[in-house]
Write a protein that holds these residues in place. Structure first.
Motif, mmCIF file in Angstrom:
data_model
loop_
_atom_site.group_PDB
_atom_site.id
_atom_site.type_symbol
_atom_site.label_atom_id
_atom_site.label_comp_id
_atom_site.label_asym_id
_atom_site.label_seq_id
_atom_site.Cartn_x
_atom_site.Cartn_y
_atom_site.Cartn_z
ATOM 1 N N ASP A 88 0.802 -1.338 -0.041
ATOM 2 C CA ASP A 88 0.121 -0.053 0.200
ATOM 3 C C ASP A 88 0.821 1.365 0.082
ATOM 4 O O ASP A 88 0.244 2.379 -0.010
ATOM 5 N N ILE A 89 2.334 1.131 0.152
ATOM 6 C CA ILE A 89 3.028 2.157 0.424
ATOM 7 C C ILE A 89 3.539 2.732 -0.744
ATOM 8 O O ILE A 89 4.125 2.110 -1.764
ATOM 9 N N SER A 90 3.401 4.019 -1.159
ATOM 10 C CA SER A 90 3.926 4.868 -2.341
ATOM 11 C C SER A 90 5.526 5.399 -2.205
ATOM 12 O O SER A 90 6.026 5.713 -3.014
ATOM 13 N N ILE A 91 5.722 6.096 -0.922
ATOM 14 C CA ILE A 91 6.829 6.820 -0.840
ATOM 15 C C ILE A 91 7.262 6.840 0.735
ATOM 16 O O ILE A 91 6.293 6.829 1.770
ATOM 17 N N ILE A 92 8.280 6.700 1.226
ATOM 18 C CA ILE A 92 8.830 6.938 2.479
ATOM 19 C C ILE A 92 9.685 8.096 2.796
ATOM 20 O O ILE A 92 10.657 8.270 1.828
ATOM 21 N N LEU A 93 9.437 8.932 3.721
ATOM 22 C CA LEU A 93 10.589 10.015 4.062
ATOM 23 C C LEU A 93 11.149 9.553 5.269
ATOM 24 O O LEU A 93 10.439 9.333 6.328
ATOM 25 N N LEU A 94 12.483 9.351 5.368
ATOM 26 C CA LEU A 94 13.190 8.931 6.417
ATOM 27 C C LEU A 94 14.420 9.706 6.921
ATOM 28 O O LEU A 94 15.094 10.159 6.073
ATOM 29 N N ASP A 95 14.290 10.017 8.277
ATOM 30 C CA ASP A 95 15.481 10.580 8.731
ATOM 31 C C ASP A 95 16.306 10.101 8.888
ATOM 32 O O ASP A 95 16.328 8.775 9.654
ATOM 33 N N MET A 96 17.581 10.601 8.788
ATOM 34 C CA MET A 96 18.840 9.457 8.820
ATOM 35 C C MET A 96 19.443 9.343 10.365
ATOM 36 O O MET A 96 19.926 8.352 10.476
ATOM 37 N N ILE A 97 19.232 10.439 11.025
ATOM 38 C CA ILE A 97 19.679 10.483 12.385
ATOM 39 C C ILE A 97 18.576 10.367 13.460
ATOM 40 O O ILE A 97 17.995 11.485 13.764
ATOM 41 N N MET A 98 18.344 9.039 13.999
ATOM 42 C CA MET A 98 17.276 9.051 15.023
ATOM 43 C C MET A 98 17.913 8.154 16.299
ATOM 44 O O MET A 98 19.167 7.287 15.824
ATOM 45 N N PRO A 99 17.459 8.309 17.433
ATOM 46 C CA PRO A 99 18.233 7.364 18.299
ATOM 47 C C PRO A 99 17.432 5.985 18.318
ATOM 48 O O PRO A 99 16.677 5.786 17.626
ATOM 49 N N GLY A 100 18.103 4.869 18.916
ATOM 50 C CA GLY A 100 17.896 3.644 18.715
ATOM 51 C C GLY A 100 18.280 3.324 17.140
ATOM 52 O O GLY A 100 19.390 3.379 16.900
ATOM 53 N N MET A 101 17.516 2.645 16.719
ATOM 54 C CA MET A 101 17.797 2.172 15.089
ATOM 55 C C MET A 101 17.853 3.406 14.108
ATOM 56 O O MET A 101 16.941 4.262 14.025
ATOM 57 N N SER A 102 19.059 3.867 13.507
ATOM 58 C CA SER A 102 19.165 5.071 12.770
ATOM 59 C C SER A 102 18.305 4.874 11.496
ATOM 60 O O SER A 102 18.079 3.642 10.971
ATOM 61 N N GLY A 103 18.283 5.733 10.643
ATOM 62 C CA GLY A 103 17.630 5.759 9.274
ATOM 63 C C GLY A 103 18.341 5.019 8.415
ATOM 64 O O GLY A 103 17.917 4.287 7.435
ATOM 65 N N GLU A 104 19.804 5.257 8.704
ATOM 66 C CA GLU A 104 20.677 4.391 7.653
ATOM 67 C C GLU A 104 20.361 2.882 7.864
ATOM 68 O O GLU A 104 20.460 2.212 6.829
ATOM 69 N N GLU A 105 20.216 2.477 8.915
ATOM 70 C CA GLU A 105 19.907 0.779 9.036
ATOM 71 C C GLU A 105 18.513 0.589 8.669
ATOM 72 O O GLU A 105 18.315 -0.520 8.233
ATOM 73 N N VAL A 106 17.618 1.415 8.985
ATOM 74 C CA VAL A 106 16.127 1.241 8.310
ATOM 75 C C VAL A 106 16.299 1.088 6.795
ATOM 76 O O VAL A 106 15.700 0.045 6.379
ATOM 77 N N LEU A 107 16.767 1.974 6.142
ATOM 78 C CA LEU A 107 17.056 1.969 4.664
ATOM 79 C C LEU A 107 17.897 0.702 4.256
ATOM 80 O O LEU A 107 17.325 0.323 3.118
ATOM 81 N N LYS A 108 18.960 0.444 4.834
ATOM 82 C CA LYS A 108 19.588 -0.772 4.498
ATOM 83 C C LYS A 108 18.724 -2.133 4.469
ATOM 84 O O LYS A 108 18.603 -2.784 3.500
ATOM 85 N N GLN A 109 17.897 -2.169 5.720
ATOM 86 C CA GLN A 109 17.044 -3.213 5.703
ATOM 87 C C GLN A 109 15.938 -3.160 4.714
ATOM 88 O O GLN A 109 15.453 -4.345 4.317
ATOM 89 N N LEU A 110 15.331 -1.955 4.623
ATOM 90 C CA LEU A 110 14.264 -1.745 3.447
ATOM 91 C C LEU A 110 14.773 -2.303 2.107
ATOM 92 O O LEU A 110 14.311 -3.073 1.336
ATOM 93 N N LYS A 111 15.979 -1.966 1.658
ATOM 94 C CA LYS A 111 16.448 -2.108 0.346
ATOM 95 C C LYS A 111 16.923 -3.577 0.221
ATOM 96 O O LYS A 111 17.014 -4.014 -0.896
ATOM 97 N N ALA A 112 17.276 -4.352 1.361
ATOM 98 C CA ALA A 112 17.640 -5.880 1.499
ATOM 99 C C ALA A 112 16.419 -6.680 1.229
ATOM 100 O O ALA A 112 16.767 -7.822 0.998
ATOM 101 N N ASP A 113 15.334 -6.127 1.396
ATOM 102 C CA ASP A 113 14.126 -7.012 1.424
ATOM 103 C C ASP A 113 13.491 -6.789 0.029
ATOM 104 O O ASP A 113 13.235 -5.736 -0.375
ATOM 105 N N VAL A 114 13.017 -7.994 -0.471
ATOM 106 C CA VAL A 114 12.574 -8.272 -1.745
ATOM 107 C C VAL A 114 11.210 -7.390 -1.736
ATOM 108 O O VAL A 114 11.022 -6.912 -2.943
ATOM 109 N N HIS A 115 10.375 -7.533 -0.780
ATOM 110 C CA HIS A 115 9.165 -6.735 -0.970
ATOM 111 C C HIS A 115 9.370 -5.306 -0.859
ATOM 112 O O HIS A 115 8.649 -4.542 -1.410
ATOM 113 N N THR A 116 9.957 -4.648 0.104
ATOM 114 C CA THR A 116 10.141 -3.248 0.101
ATOM 115 C C THR A 116 11.256 -2.649 -0.299
ATOM 116 O O THR A 116 11.215 -1.257 -0.479
ATOM 117 N N GLY A 117 12.177 -3.196 -1.114
ATOM 118 C CA GLY A 117 13.415 -2.638 -1.842
ATOM 119 C C GLY A 117 12.743 -1.705 -3.145
ATOM 120 O O GLY A 117 13.472 -0.846 -3.315
#
Length: 499
Positions: free
Chosen positions: A423-452
């Protein structure tokens, strides 16, 4: 059960104990953060102090040099600085972890001072321990039972060590002076903690006043929006939720004919009806004027929403002894399951409210979120940013173009995106966040065949991160502070490239 603070000052010991217990319970997170800041400052000060004391002592006592305990203390103090910096920067460390680290530090700190005051200088009176026992209870913010335990253990250990390494006369002197410090510490702790608790209570009073509607006592508009947003952020995808918008019919006529004092009584009565019908865990508030809002989560609560609306209608007729036939119109929006945006829900509820007033006052109209085909017509935008004002600024720019779902941390957003990627068309992602950083979220999204394949536009105040973001698979990057025209251009360009 909702915790309530006893807003009462005085000499009543029982009330003071109750207030202190609630302070440590309700302010647990703030206390933990304060202790970590103290931990960091104390580590730095300890490291500097031991160097200065050693230098001064060597100048005053020729031939004296720092013992192995002084050196060990210095090394441990420096290590604790690094640990404190790590904990202070790592917001994901749990409260219990911070508490354990601070407790261990306090114990080791006392141990080193006792060793320094006994073994290296058996012919000298204690210098540090007595002073430490006086100030130790107020260095960290700790409950009274823990304070007593720390003090007692430190005092007993000192007695054992000084008896083992010093002469009988020095033992008597040291134990007496240390015992005085031990007793004084309880007085110091009581005074300081009483000040902290009273300050906390005053803040709670001011907070409650700022979040409450002065007339009805229920939440005001600002508090409602804040609480609803928090509930939506923590809502599970399969959990139902609903929002009700309502206002008194012909309220202006009530004020004009009966007077404003009677109008106030009507508003207070409506608030009382809502508090009786809905749970304290649900959001109940005065949204402005004669308009009220209720937000519910949970399948059971939502399933009987029409019955509750009917009960509100019946109770309204009894206001002012039923002499004036006062009614209210209700508009609602229900989400049975799936993603939802609270702003869109409130629009649907508001539209239903005006339909109710136009069709037949004193009735309710409940719409399904899907009735407006919001999910099918509006593309979905995910905004992930730990700063609330930045989330709101970006959401405001795109609220007419997208169904927006907002998250304040990477962990929640990642789980939601993986469950709803179709259902998702676009993601706006802050790169610097406490806990899981935006960079880590981005890497996991692009590594997943569904969310990539979902285009991700990253956001950062640091333009040097652009190369890293693009290498990780970002479609584009927005530099803070956010410029609306630039943001819109980059978002739609990213969607166009993805299509």
């Amino acid at each position: 059960m909702e915790d309530k603070i006893t807003y009462r000052f005085g000499s009543d010991l029982k009330k003071r104990v109750e207030n202190m217990e609630l302070y440590f319970k309700l302010a647990e997170v703030d206390i933990s953060r304060t202790n970590i800041r103290i931990f960091l400052a104390l580590s730095i000060v300890s490291s500097i102090s031991i160097v200065l004391i050693s230098l001064i002592t060597m100048l005053m006592l020729p031939g004296w040099g720092p013992s192995i305990y002084h050196k060990a203390f210095f090394i441990c103090a420096n290590i604790s600085v690094l640990v404190a910096v790590f904990i202070y920067r790592c917001k994901s460390v749990k409260v219990i972890g911070q508490k354990i680290i601070c407790s261990v530090f306090a114990i080791l700190f006392a141990l080193f001072l006792i060793l320094i005051d006994t073994i290296p200088s058996p012919g000298n009176s204690q210098i540090f321990v007595g002073l430490f026992l006086v100030i130790a209870p107020v260095i960290f913010i700790i409950p009274p039972e823990e304070m007593v335990l720390y003090q007692l253990v430190s005092f007993i250990f000192f007695i054992i060590m000084t008896s083992a390494f010093k002469g009988i006369e020095l033992v008597k002197t040291d134990i007496l002076s240390t015992f005085i410090g031990f007793l004084t510490s309880f007085i110091v702790y009581g005074i300081v903690m009483n000040m902290r608790v009273e300050e906390f209570i005053q803040k709670q009073i001011y907070k409650k006043m700022s979040e409450s509607d002065s007339l009805t006592g229920i939440s005001n508009r600002h508090a409602c929006k804040s609480r609803i947003e928090d509930l939506m952020l923590n809502r599970k995808n399969e959990e139902a939720c609903a929002v009700l918008m309502m206002d008194a019919d012909d309220f202006k006529n009530i004020n004009d004919t009966l007077g404003h004092s009677m109008g106030d009584k009507v508003l207070i009565a409506i608030a009382g009806i809502l508090k009786n019908i809905f749970c304290t865990t649900e959001v109940i508030g005065r949204y402005g004027g004669d308009e009220f809002i209720v937000f519910l989560t949970g399948n059971e609560a939502v399933n009987n929403i029409e019955l509750r609306c009917h009960y509100i209608e019946e109770q309204m007729k009894k206001i002012l002894d039923g002499r004036f036939g006062i009614t209210c119109s209700i508009g609602g929006c229900v989400v049975k399951s799936g993603m939802a945006d609270i702003e869109k829900m409130m629009r649907v509820a508001d539209t239903a409210l005006y339909e109710s007033k136009a069709f037949k006052k004193g009735t309710s109209i409940i719409r399904q979120y899907d009735d407006e085909s919001i999910k099918n017509v509006m593309p979905v935008m995910i905004i992930v940013d730990d700063i609330q004002i930045d989330r709101e600024v970006m959401a405001f720019q795109f609220e007419d173009d997208f169904s927006i779902v907002k998250f304040d941390c990477g962990e929640k957003a990642l789980g939601y995106i993986k469950d709803n990627y179709m259902d998702i068309s676009i993601i706006l992602l802050d790169m610097i966040m406490p806990g899981m950083s935006g960079e880590e979220v981005l890497k996991q999204l692009k590594a997943d065949v569904h969310t990539g394949a979902i285009p991700v536009v990253v956001i950062s105040a640091d333009d040097s991160m652009e190369e890293t973001a693009l290498e990780c698979g970002a479609a584009d990057m927005i530099i803070k502070p956010i410029v609306p025209a630039v943001t819109r251009l980059r978002v739609f360009n990213a969607i166009g490239r993805a299509i």
